[in-house]
Design a protein around this motif. Structure first.
Motif, PDB file in Angstrom:
ATOM      1  N   MET A  96       0.834  -1.204   0.000  1.00  0.00           N
ATOM      2  CA  MET A  96       0.000   0.000   0.000  1.00  0.00           C
ATOM      3  C   MET A  96       0.865   1.248   0.000  1.00  0.00           C
ATOM      4  SD  MET A  96      -3.190  -0.919   2.539  1.00  0.00           S
ATOM      5  CE  MET A  96      -2.117  -0.989   3.960  1.00  0.00           C
ATOM      6  N   LEU A  97       2.006   1.179   0.704  1.00  0.00           N
ATOM      7  CA  LEU A  97       2.925   2.315   0.726  1.00  0.00           C
ATOM      8  C   LEU A  97       3.442   2.610  -0.680  1.00  0.00           C
ATOM      9  CD1 LEU A  97       4.717   4.398   2.186  1.00  0.00           C
ATOM     10  CD2 LEU A  97       6.362   2.550   2.603  1.00  0.00           C
ATOM     11  N   ALA A  98       3.834   1.560  -1.400  1.00  0.00           N
ATOM     12  CA  ALA A  98       4.343   1.751  -2.753  1.00  0.00           C
ATOM     13  C   ALA A  98       3.249   2.251  -3.685  1.00  0.00           C
ATOM     14  CB  ALA A  98       4.924   0.433  -3.275  1.00  0.00           C
ATOM     15  N   LEU A  99       2.050   1.730  -3.546  1.00  0.00           N
ATOM     16  CA  LEU A  99       0.932   2.176  -4.379  1.00  0.00           C
ATOM     17  C   LEU A  99       0.633   3.650  -4.133  1.00  0.00           C
ATOM     18  CD1 LEU A  99      -1.453  -0.895  -3.993  1.00  0.00           C
ATOM     19  CD2 LEU A  99      -0.332  -0.173  -6.107  1.00  0.00           C
ATOM     20  N   SER A 100       0.739   4.062  -2.884  1.00  0.00           N
ATOM     21  CA  SER A 100       0.513   5.465  -2.542  1.00  0.00           C
ATOM     22  C   SER A 100       1.637   6.342  -3.084  1.00  0.00           C
ATOM     23  CB  SER A 100       0.407   5.626  -1.022  1.00  0.00           C
ATOM     24  OG  SER A 100       0.276   6.983  -0.660  1.00  0.00           O
ATOM     25  N   ALA A 101       2.865   5.877  -2.944  1.00  0.00           N
ATOM     26  CA  ALA A 101       4.017   6.647  -3.422  1.00  0.00           C
ATOM     27  C   ALA A 101       3.991   6.815  -4.934  1.00  0.00           C
ATOM     28  CB  ALA A 101       5.309   5.959  -2.994  1.00  0.00           C
ATOM     29  N   LYS A 121      -2.102   9.837  -1.776  1.00  0.00           N
ATOM     30  CA  LYS A 121      -0.939   9.946  -0.918  1.00  0.00           C
ATOM     31  C   LYS A 121      -1.357   9.932   0.553  1.00  0.00           C
ATOM     32  CE  LYS A 121       3.059  12.837   0.201  1.00  0.00           C
ATOM     33  NZ  LYS A 121       3.786  14.091  -0.074  1.00  0.00           N
ATOM     34  N   VAL A 122      -0.736   9.045   1.312  1.00  0.00           N
ATOM     35  CA  VAL A 122      -1.031   8.955   2.742  1.00  0.00           C
ATOM     36  C   VAL A 122      -0.192   9.971   3.506  1.00  0.00           C
ATOM     37  CG1 VAL A 122      -1.721   6.535   2.677  1.00  0.00           C
ATOM     38  CG2 VAL A 122       0.681   7.121   3.037  1.00  0.00           C
ATOM     39  N   ASP A 123      -0.644  10.305   4.699  1.00  0.00           N
ATOM     40  CA  ASP A 123       0.100  11.244   5.549  1.00  0.00           C
ATOM     41  C   ASP A 123       1.253  10.555   6.266  1.00  0.00           C
ATOM     42  OD1 ASP A 123      -1.605  13.644   5.194  1.00  0.00           O
ATOM     43  OD2 ASP A 123      -3.123  12.369   6.128  1.00  0.00           O
ATOM     44  N   TYR A 124       1.010   9.314   6.693  1.00  0.00           N
ATOM     45  CA  TYR A 124       2.023   8.569   7.435  1.00  0.00           C
ATOM     46  C   TYR A 124       1.877   7.075   7.152  1.00  0.00           C
ATOM     47  CZ  TYR A 124       2.078  12.824  10.335  1.00  0.00           C
ATOM     48  OH  TYR A 124       2.149  14.125  10.776  1.00  0.00           O
ATOM     49  N   ALA A 125       2.974   6.362   7.351  1.00  0.00           N
ATOM     50  CA  ALA A 125       2.945   4.901   7.411  1.00  0.00           C
ATOM     51  C   ALA A 125       3.487   4.519   8.784  1.00  0.00           C
ATOM     52  CB  ALA A 125       3.816   4.292   6.312  1.00  0.00           C
ATOM     53  N   ILE A 126       2.864   3.549   9.430  1.00  0.00           N
ATOM     54  CA  ILE A 126       3.275   3.163  10.776  1.00  0.00           C
ATOM     55  C   ILE A 126       3.726   1.712  10.796  1.00  0.00           C
ATOM     56  CG2 ILE A 126       2.560   2.898  13.188  1.00  0.00           C
ATOM     57  CD1 ILE A 126       0.566   5.100  12.807  1.00  0.00           C
ATOM     58  N   VAL A 156      13.687  -8.233   7.856  1.00  0.00           N
ATOM     59  CA  VAL A 156      12.544  -7.314   7.910  1.00  0.00           C
ATOM     60  C   VAL A 156      13.029  -5.888   8.155  1.00  0.00           C
ATOM     61  CG1 VAL A 156      10.483  -6.669   9.232  1.00  0.00           C
ATOM     62  CG2 VAL A 156      10.880  -9.060   8.611  1.00  0.00           C
ATOM     63  N   TYR A 157      13.957  -5.715   9.094  1.00  0.00           N
ATOM     64  CA  TYR A 157      14.480  -4.378   9.373  1.00  0.00           C
ATOM     65  C   TYR A 157      15.258  -3.833   8.165  1.00  0.00           C
ATOM     66  CZ  TYR A 157      13.301  -5.358  14.246  1.00  0.00           C
ATOM     67  OH  TYR A 157      12.627  -5.657  15.407  1.00  0.00           O
ATOM     68  N   THR A 158      15.999  -4.704   7.500  1.00  0.00           N
ATOM     69  CA  THR A 158      16.733  -4.290   6.300  1.00  0.00           C
ATOM     70  C   THR A 158      15.767  -3.848   5.212  1.00  0.00           C
ATOM     71  OG1 THR A 158      18.554  -5.814   6.794  1.00  0.00           O
ATOM     72  CG2 THR A 158      18.357  -5.037   4.517  1.00  0.00           C
ATOM     73  N   HIS A 159      14.698  -4.598   5.040  1.00  0.00           N
ATOM     74  CA  HIS A 159      13.692  -4.265   4.025  1.00  0.00           C
ATOM     75  C   HIS A 159      12.988  -2.954   4.368  1.00  0.00           C
ATOM     76  CE1 HIS A 159      10.695  -4.951   0.896  1.00  0.00           C
ATOM     77  NE2 HIS A 159       9.750  -4.728   1.785  1.00  0.00           N
ATOM     78  N   LEU A 160      12.685  -2.756   5.640  1.00  0.00           N
ATOM     79  CA  LEU A 160      12.028  -1.527   6.066  1.00  0.00           C
ATOM     80  C   LEU A 160      12.910  -0.315   5.792  1.00  0.00           C
ATOM     81  CD1 LEU A 160       9.590  -0.209   7.479  1.00  0.00           C
ATOM     82  CD2 LEU A 160      10.758  -0.595   9.657  1.00  0.00           C
ATOM     83  N   ASP A 161      14.198  -0.458   6.061  1.00  0.00           N
ATOM     84  CA  ASP A 161      15.140   0.633   5.771  1.00  0.00           C
ATOM     85  C   ASP A 161      15.144   0.950   4.277  1.00  0.00           C
ATOM     86  OD1 ASP A 161      15.842   0.799   8.436  1.00  0.00           O
ATOM     87  OD2 ASP A 161      17.657  -0.433   8.212  1.00  0.00           O
ATOM     88  N   ARG A 162      15.081  -0.092   3.451  1.00  0.00           N
ATOM     89  CA  ARG A 162      15.077   0.112   2.002  1.00  0.00           C
ATOM     90  C   ARG A 162      13.794   0.813   1.564  1.00  0.00           C
ATOM     91  NH1 ARG A 162      14.584  -4.460  -2.771  1.00  0.00           N
ATOM     92  NH2 ARG A 162      14.711  -2.980  -4.512  1.00  0.00           N
ATOM     93  N   LEU A 163      12.662   0.379   2.105  1.00  0.00           N
ATOM     94  CA  LEU A 163      11.387   1.024   1.771  1.00  0.00           C
ATOM     95  C   LEU A 163      11.418   2.507   2.107  1.00  0.00           C
ATOM     96  CD1 LEU A 163       8.626  -1.479   2.979  1.00  0.00           C
ATOM     97  CD2 LEU A 163       9.255  -0.957   0.628  1.00  0.00           C
ATOM     98  N   GLU A 164      11.973   2.801   3.272  1.00  0.00           N
ATOM     99  CA  GLU A 164      12.024   4.191   3.712  1.00  0.00           C
ATOM    100  C   GLU A 164      12.910   5.029   2.781  1.00  0.00           C
ATOM    101  OE1 GLU A 164      12.148   6.443   7.961  1.00  0.00           O
ATOM    102  OE2 GLU A 164      13.524   4.756   7.715  1.00  0.00           O
ATOM    103  N   ILE A 211      11.424   4.465  -1.334  1.00  0.00           N
ATOM    104  CA  ILE A 211      10.022   4.688  -1.690  1.00  0.00           C
ATOM    105  C   ILE A 211       9.364   5.771  -0.845  1.00  0.00           C
ATOM    106  CG2 ILE A 211       7.731   3.610  -1.744  1.00  0.00           C
ATOM    107  CD1 ILE A 211       9.051   1.029  -2.585  1.00  0.00           C
ATOM    108  N   ALA A 212       9.419   5.633   0.476  1.00  0.00           N
ATOM    109  CA  ALA A 212       8.687   6.550   1.347  1.00  0.00           C
ATOM    110  C   ALA A 212       9.268   7.960   1.341  1.00  0.00           C
ATOM    111  CB  ALA A 212       8.648   5.998   2.765  1.00  0.00           C
ATOM    112  N   THR A 213      10.569   8.082   1.611  1.00  0.00           N
ATOM    113  CA  THR A 213      11.194   9.409   1.691  1.00  0.00           C
ATOM    114  C   THR A 213      11.087  10.192   0.390  1.00  0.00           C
ATOM    115  OG1 THR A 213      12.703   8.691   3.447  1.00  0.00           O
ATOM    116  CG2 THR A 213      13.321  10.649   2.198  1.00  0.00           C
ATOM    117  N   PRO A 214      11.391   9.599  -0.779  1.00  0.00           N
ATOM    118  CA  PRO A 214      11.224  10.349  -2.033  1.00  0.00           C
ATOM    119  C   PRO A 214       9.798  10.821  -2.277  1.00  0.00           C
ATOM    120  CG  PRO A 214      12.607   8.428  -2.401  1.00  0.00           C
ATOM    121  CD  PRO A 214      12.032   8.293  -1.020  1.00  0.00           C
ATOM    122  N   ALA A 215       8.823  10.071  -1.754  1.00  0.00           N
ATOM    123  CA  ALA A 215       7.423  10.443  -1.940  1.00  0.00           C
ATOM    124  C   ALA A 215       6.928  11.386  -0.853  1.00  0.00           C
ATOM    125  CB  ALA A 215       6.546   9.189  -1.963  1.00  0.00           C
TER     126      ALA A 215
END
Length: 291
Positions: free
Chosen positions: A1-6, A12-17, A28-36, A39-43
Protein backbone atom coordinates in the motif's frame (compact mmCIF):
# COMPACT_ATOMS: atom_id res chain seq x y z
CA UNK A 1 0.00 0.00 0.00
CA UNK A 2 2.93 2.31 0.73
CA UNK A 3 4.34 1.75 -2.75
CA UNK A 4 0.93 2.18 -4.38
CA UNK A 5 0.51 5.46 -2.54
CA UNK A 6 4.02 6.65 -3.42
CA UNK A 7 3.40 5.86 -7.10
CA UNK A 8 0.09 7.72 -7.14
CA UNK A 9 -2.01 4.63 -7.83
CA UNK A 10 -3.60 5.25 -4.45
CA UNK A 11 -3.96 8.69 -2.81
CA UNK A 12 -0.94 9.95 -0.92
CA UNK A 13 -1.03 8.96 2.74
CA UNK A 14 0.10 11.24 5.55
CA UNK A 15 2.02 8.57 7.43
CA UNK A 16 2.95 4.90 7.41
CA UNK A 17 3.27 3.16 10.78
CA UNK A 18 5.43 0.13 11.55
CA UNK A 19 4.79 -1.55 14.91
CA UNK A 20 8.10 -3.06 16.02
CA UNK A 21 7.96 -5.97 18.47
CA UNK A 22 11.72 -5.69 18.89
CA UNK A 23 12.25 -9.24 17.64
CA UNK A 24 11.71 -9.17 13.89
CA UNK A 25 14.10 -11.03 11.58
CA UNK A 26 17.06 -8.96 10.44
CA UNK A 27 15.71 -9.20 6.87
CA UNK A 28 12.54 -7.31 7.91
CA UNK A 29 14.48 -4.38 9.37
CA UNK A 30 16.73 -4.29 6.30
CA UNK A 31 13.69 -4.26 4.02
CA UNK A 32 12.03 -1.53 6.07
CA UNK A 33 15.14 0.63 5.77
CA UNK A 34 15.08 0.11 2.00
CA UNK A 35 11.39 1.02 1.77
CA UNK A 36 12.02 4.19 3.71
CA UNK A 37 15.02 5.21 1.61
CA UNK A 38 13.80 4.25 -1.86
CA UNK A 39 10.02 4.69 -1.69
CA UNK A 40 8.69 6.55 1.35
CA UNK A 41 11.19 9.41 1.69
CA UNK A 42 11.22 10.35 -2.03
CA UNK A 43 7.42 10.44 -1.94
CA UNK A 44 7.38 12.57 1.22
CA UNK A 45 5.71 9.89 3.34
CA UNK A 46 7.14 9.57 6.88
CA UNK A 47 7.47 6.05 8.27
CA UNK A 48 6.79 6.11 12.01
CA UNK A 49 8.26 3.24 14.00
CA UNK A 50 6.39 2.54 17.22
CA UNK A 51 6.99 0.00 19.96
CA UNK A 52 5.74 -1.27 23.32
CA UNK A 53 9.03 -2.96 24.12
CA UNK A 54 10.99 -6.06 23.14
CA UNK A 55 8.77 -9.14 23.20
CA UNK A 56 11.70 -11.54 23.60
CA UNK A 57 13.24 -9.71 26.53
CA UNK A 58 9.89 -9.12 28.20
CA UNK A 59 9.03 -12.83 28.08
CA UNK A 60 12.22 -13.72 29.93
CA UNK A 61 12.11 -10.86 32.46
CA UNK A 62 10.61 -11.94 35.81
CA UNK A 63 9.96 -8.29 36.68
CA UNK A 64 7.99 -7.50 33.53
CA UNK A 65 4.34 -8.19 32.81
CA UNK A 66 4.26 -10.21 29.59
CA UNK A 67 1.41 -10.41 27.07
CA UNK A 68 1.58 -14.05 26.11
CA UNK A 69 2.55 -15.53 22.78
CA UNK A 70 0.46 -18.44 21.41
CA UNK A 71 2.80 -21.13 22.71
CA UNK A 72 2.12 -24.84 22.34
CA UNK A 73 1.57 -26.52 25.71
CA UNK A 74 2.04 -30.12 26.77
CA UNK A 75 0.35 -30.61 30.11
CA UNK A 76 1.47 -33.11 32.74
CA UNK A 77 -1.43 -35.40 31.93
CA UNK A 78 -0.39 -35.51 28.28
CA UNK A 79 -3.15 -33.21 27.04
CA UNK A 80 -2.21 -30.53 24.57
CA UNK A 81 -3.15 -26.86 24.65
CA UNK A 82 -2.04 -23.37 23.69
CA UNK A 83 -1.50 -20.18 25.60
CA UNK A 84 -3.78 -17.32 24.68
CA UNK A 85 -2.56 -14.91 22.04
CA UNK A 86 -2.15 -11.47 23.60
CA UNK A 87 1.07 -10.34 21.93
CA UNK A 88 -0.50 -8.73 18.86
CA UNK A 89 -2.67 -6.47 20.99
CA UNK A 90 0.17 -5.44 23.29
CA UNK A 91 3.05 -5.09 20.87
CA UNK A 92 1.30 -3.95 17.68
CA UNK A 93 -2.21 -2.60 18.15
CA UNK A 94 -1.52 -0.72 21.41
CA UNK A 95 1.49 1.30 20.13
CA UNK A 96 -0.30 2.07 16.84
CA UNK A 97 -3.32 3.46 18.66
CA UNK A 98 -1.07 5.46 20.96
CA UNK A 99 0.68 7.05 17.99
CA UNK A 100 -2.62 7.77 16.22
CA UNK A 101 -3.87 9.61 19.30
CA UNK A 102 -0.69 11.68 19.34
CA UNK A 103 -1.07 12.52 15.65
CA UNK A 104 -4.64 13.67 16.28
CA UNK A 105 -3.46 15.83 19.17
CA UNK A 106 -5.31 13.90 21.89
CA UNK A 107 -2.84 11.62 23.69
CA UNK A 108 -4.29 9.23 26.25
CA UNK A 109 -6.17 9.80 28.53
CA UNK A 110 -7.65 12.82 26.77
CA UNK A 111 -11.06 12.30 25.22
CA UNK A 112 -11.16 12.57 21.44
CA UNK A 113 -14.18 14.63 20.33
CA UNK A 114 -16.77 13.10 18.03
CA UNK A 115 -15.93 13.59 14.38
CA UNK A 116 -12.15 13.59 14.91
CA UNK A 117 -10.64 10.49 13.32
CA UNK A 118 -7.99 9.06 11.01
CA UNK A 119 -8.61 6.93 7.95
CA UNK A 120 -6.51 3.85 8.48
CA UNK A 121 -5.55 1.62 5.57
CA UNK A 122 -5.36 -2.10 6.29
CA UNK A 123 -3.59 -4.34 3.79
CA UNK A 124 -6.11 -7.16 3.60
CA UNK A 125 -6.50 -8.74 0.16
CA UNK A 126 -9.50 -10.45 -1.42
CA UNK A 127 -8.19 -13.82 -0.21
CA UNK A 128 -8.99 -12.79 3.35
CA UNK A 129 -11.84 -10.33 2.85
CA UNK A 130 -13.65 -11.94 5.80
CA UNK A 131 -11.06 -10.28 8.04
CA UNK A 132 -11.92 -6.80 6.82
CA UNK A 133 -13.59 -5.21 9.82
CA UNK A 134 -14.41 -1.80 11.17
CA UNK A 135 -12.12 -0.30 13.78
CA UNK A 136 -13.08 -0.79 17.42
CA UNK A 137 -12.60 2.88 18.31
CA UNK A 138 -14.36 5.95 16.92
CA UNK A 139 -11.14 7.85 16.20
CA UNK A 140 -10.03 5.26 13.60
CA UNK A 141 -11.95 4.34 10.46
CA UNK A 142 -10.67 1.38 8.53
CA UNK A 143 -10.36 1.23 4.78
CA UNK A 144 -9.13 -1.74 2.75
CA UNK A 145 -7.55 -0.45 -0.48
CA UNK A 146 -6.44 -3.85 -1.79
CA UNK A 147 -9.99 -5.12 -1.61
CA UNK A 148 -11.18 -1.91 -3.29
CA UNK A 149 -8.72 -2.71 -6.10
CA UNK A 150 -9.97 -6.31 -6.17
CA UNK A 151 -6.40 -7.48 -5.54
CA UNK A 152 -5.58 -10.97 -4.30
CA UNK A 153 -2.38 -11.92 -2.51
CA UNK A 154 -1.04 -13.03 -5.90
CA UNK A 155 -1.81 -9.62 -7.41
CA UNK A 156 0.04 -7.92 -4.58
CA UNK A 157 3.05 -10.21 -5.00
CA UNK A 158 3.09 -9.62 -8.75
CA UNK A 159 3.07 -5.86 -8.18
CA UNK A 160 5.95 -6.06 -5.71
CA UNK A 161 7.91 -8.11 -8.23
CA UNK A 162 7.28 -5.48 -10.92
CA UNK A 163 8.85 -2.70 -8.83
CA UNK A 164 11.87 -4.68 -7.67
CA UNK A 165 10.55 -5.74 -4.26
CA UNK A 166 10.34 -9.46 -5.00
CA UNK A 167 12.37 -10.24 -1.88
CA UNK A 168 9.81 -8.70 0.50
CA UNK A 169 10.03 -10.78 3.72
CA UNK A 170 7.10 -11.74 5.90
CA UNK A 171 6.86 -9.56 8.99
CA UNK A 172 6.48 -11.58 12.19
CA UNK A 173 8.47 -12.20 15.32
CA UNK A 174 11.58 -14.28 14.78
CA UNK A 175 10.30 -16.88 17.23
CA UNK A 176 6.60 -16.77 16.35
CA UNK A 177 4.88 -20.11 17.12
CA UNK A 178 2.73 -19.61 14.01
CA UNK A 179 5.74 -20.28 11.77
CA UNK A 180 5.40 -23.29 9.52
CA UNK A 181 8.18 -25.79 8.94
CA UNK A 182 9.32 -23.94 5.81
CA UNK A 183 9.89 -20.78 7.86
CA UNK A 184 11.76 -22.62 10.59
CA UNK A 185 13.99 -24.28 7.97
CA UNK A 186 14.63 -20.94 6.32
CA UNK A 187 15.86 -19.46 9.60
CA UNK A 188 18.01 -22.50 10.35
CA UNK A 189 19.52 -22.74 6.86
CA UNK A 190 20.10 -19.04 6.10
CA UNK A 191 20.76 -17.36 9.45
CA UNK A 192 22.67 -19.48 12.01
CA UNK A 193 22.76 -16.66 14.57
CA UNK A 194 18.98 -16.16 14.43
CA UNK A 195 18.43 -19.91 14.58
CA UNK A 196 20.56 -20.12 17.72
CA UNK A 197 18.53 -17.24 19.14
CA UNK A 198 15.16 -18.97 18.67
CA UNK A 199 16.50 -22.32 19.90
CA UNK A 200 17.74 -20.64 23.09
CA UNK A 201 14.45 -18.80 23.54
CA UNK A 202 12.47 -22.01 23.04
CA UNK A 203 14.48 -23.67 25.80
CA UNK A 204 14.14 -20.63 28.07
CA UNK A 205 10.31 -20.57 27.94
CA UNK A 206 9.89 -24.30 28.58
CA UNK A 207 8.67 -23.67 32.12
CA UNK A 208 6.43 -20.78 31.07
CA UNK A 209 6.24 -17.13 31.99
CA UNK A 210 9.30 -15.92 33.93
CA UNK A 211 7.20 -13.53 36.02
CA UNK A 212 4.62 -16.19 36.85
CA UNK A 213 7.34 -18.61 37.90
CA UNK A 214 9.00 -15.95 40.05
CA UNK A 215 5.70 -15.25 41.80
CA UNK A 216 5.07 -18.93 42.57
CA UNK A 217 2.59 -19.66 39.79
CA UNK A 218 4.47 -22.08 37.54
CA UNK A 219 3.09 -23.49 34.32
CA UNK A 220 1.58 -26.91 34.98
CA UNK A 221 3.21 -28.40 31.93
CA UNK A 222 5.78 -27.41 29.30
CA UNK A 223 5.73 -24.69 26.63
CA UNK A 224 7.17 -24.96 23.11
CA UNK A 225 7.53 -22.84 19.97
CA UNK A 226 6.92 -25.75 17.57
CA UNK A 227 3.54 -27.44 17.17
CA UNK A 228 5.14 -30.88 17.65
CA UNK A 229 5.75 -29.90 21.28
CA UNK A 230 9.38 -30.99 21.30
CA UNK A 231 12.46 -28.74 21.63
CA UNK A 232 12.88 -26.63 18.50
CA UNK A 233 16.34 -28.00 17.65
CA UNK A 234 14.81 -31.49 17.71
CA UNK A 235 11.50 -30.63 16.03
CA UNK A 236 10.61 -32.44 12.77
CA UNK A 237 10.87 -29.39 10.53
CA UNK A 238 12.33 -31.37 7.63
CA UNK A 239 9.48 -33.87 7.31
CA UNK A 240 5.91 -34.54 8.36
CA UNK A 241 5.57 -36.45 11.62
CA UNK A 242 3.41 -39.57 11.93
CA UNK A 243 0.93 -37.61 14.04
CA UNK A 244 0.75 -34.83 11.47
CA UNK A 245 0.32 -37.35 8.66
CA UNK A 246 -2.51 -39.03 10.58
CA UNK A 247 -4.19 -35.67 11.05
CA UNK A 248 -3.88 -34.94 7.35
CA UNK A 249 -5.68 -38.16 6.48
CA UNK A 250 -8.82 -36.66 7.96
CA UNK A 251 -8.52 -33.49 5.88
CA UNK A 252 -8.82 -32.82 2.13
CA UNK A 253 -5.40 -32.84 0.42
CA UNK A 254 -5.62 -29.11 -0.21
CA UNK A 255 -6.91 -28.20 3.24
CA UNK A 256 -5.64 -25.00 4.86
CA UNK A 257 -4.93 -26.81 8.15
CA UNK A 258 -2.64 -29.32 6.46
CA UNK A 259 -0.83 -26.55 4.60
CA UNK A 260 -0.27 -24.64 7.84
CA UNK A 261 2.13 -27.35 9.01
CA UNK A 262 4.48 -26.46 6.17
CA UNK A 263 3.74 -22.80 5.42
CA UNK A 264 2.50 -21.51 8.78
CA UNK A 265 -0.51 -19.35 9.45
CA UNK A 266 -1.16 -17.38 6.27
CA UNK A 267 -2.46 -14.29 8.04
CA UNK A 268 0.49 -14.25 10.41
CA UNK A 269 0.60 -11.37 12.85
CA UNK A 270 -0.99 -8.53 10.96
CA UNK A 271 -2.21 -6.12 13.65
CA UNK A 272 -5.68 -5.90 12.13
CA UNK A 273 -6.08 -9.42 10.76
CA UNK A 274 -5.46 -11.71 13.70
CA UNK A 275 -6.36 -15.30 13.02
CA UNK A 276 -8.29 -15.23 16.28
CA UNK A 277 -8.25 -17.30 19.42
CA UNK A 278 -7.68 -21.02 19.33
CA UNK A 279 -10.44 -23.39 20.34
CA UNK A 280 -11.57 -22.50 23.85
CA UNK A 281 -11.04 -25.99 25.23
CA UNK A 282 -7.39 -25.96 24.13
CA UNK A 283 -6.44 -22.47 25.29
CA UNK A 284 -4.82 -21.77 28.64
CA UNK A 285 -6.42 -18.93 30.58
CA UNK A 286 -3.03 -17.34 31.28
CA UNK A 287 0.56 -17.75 30.13
CA UNK A 288 1.66 -18.72 33.58
CA UNK A 289 -1.26 -20.92 34.60
CA UNK A 290 -3.06 -23.89 33.13
CA UNK A 291 -6.74 -24.54 33.52
Amino acid sequence: MLALSAEGILPKVDYAIFADTGWEPKAVYTHLDRLEKEIATPAGIPILRVSSGNIRNDALDPDHRFASMPLYILNQDGKQGMTRRQCTGQYKIKPIKKKVRELLGYPYPQRIPNGIFVEQWVGISTDEFHRAKDADVRYMRNRHPLIDLNWSRTDATRYLDSIGLESTPKSSCLGCPFHGNAQWRHIRDTSPAEWQDVVEFDAAIRAGNARANASGNPLLGQAFLHRSRVPLDQAPIDHVTAAEQAARQHEPPDSEDADEVEQGVVDGCSPWACRGEADAELVQDDFGLTS
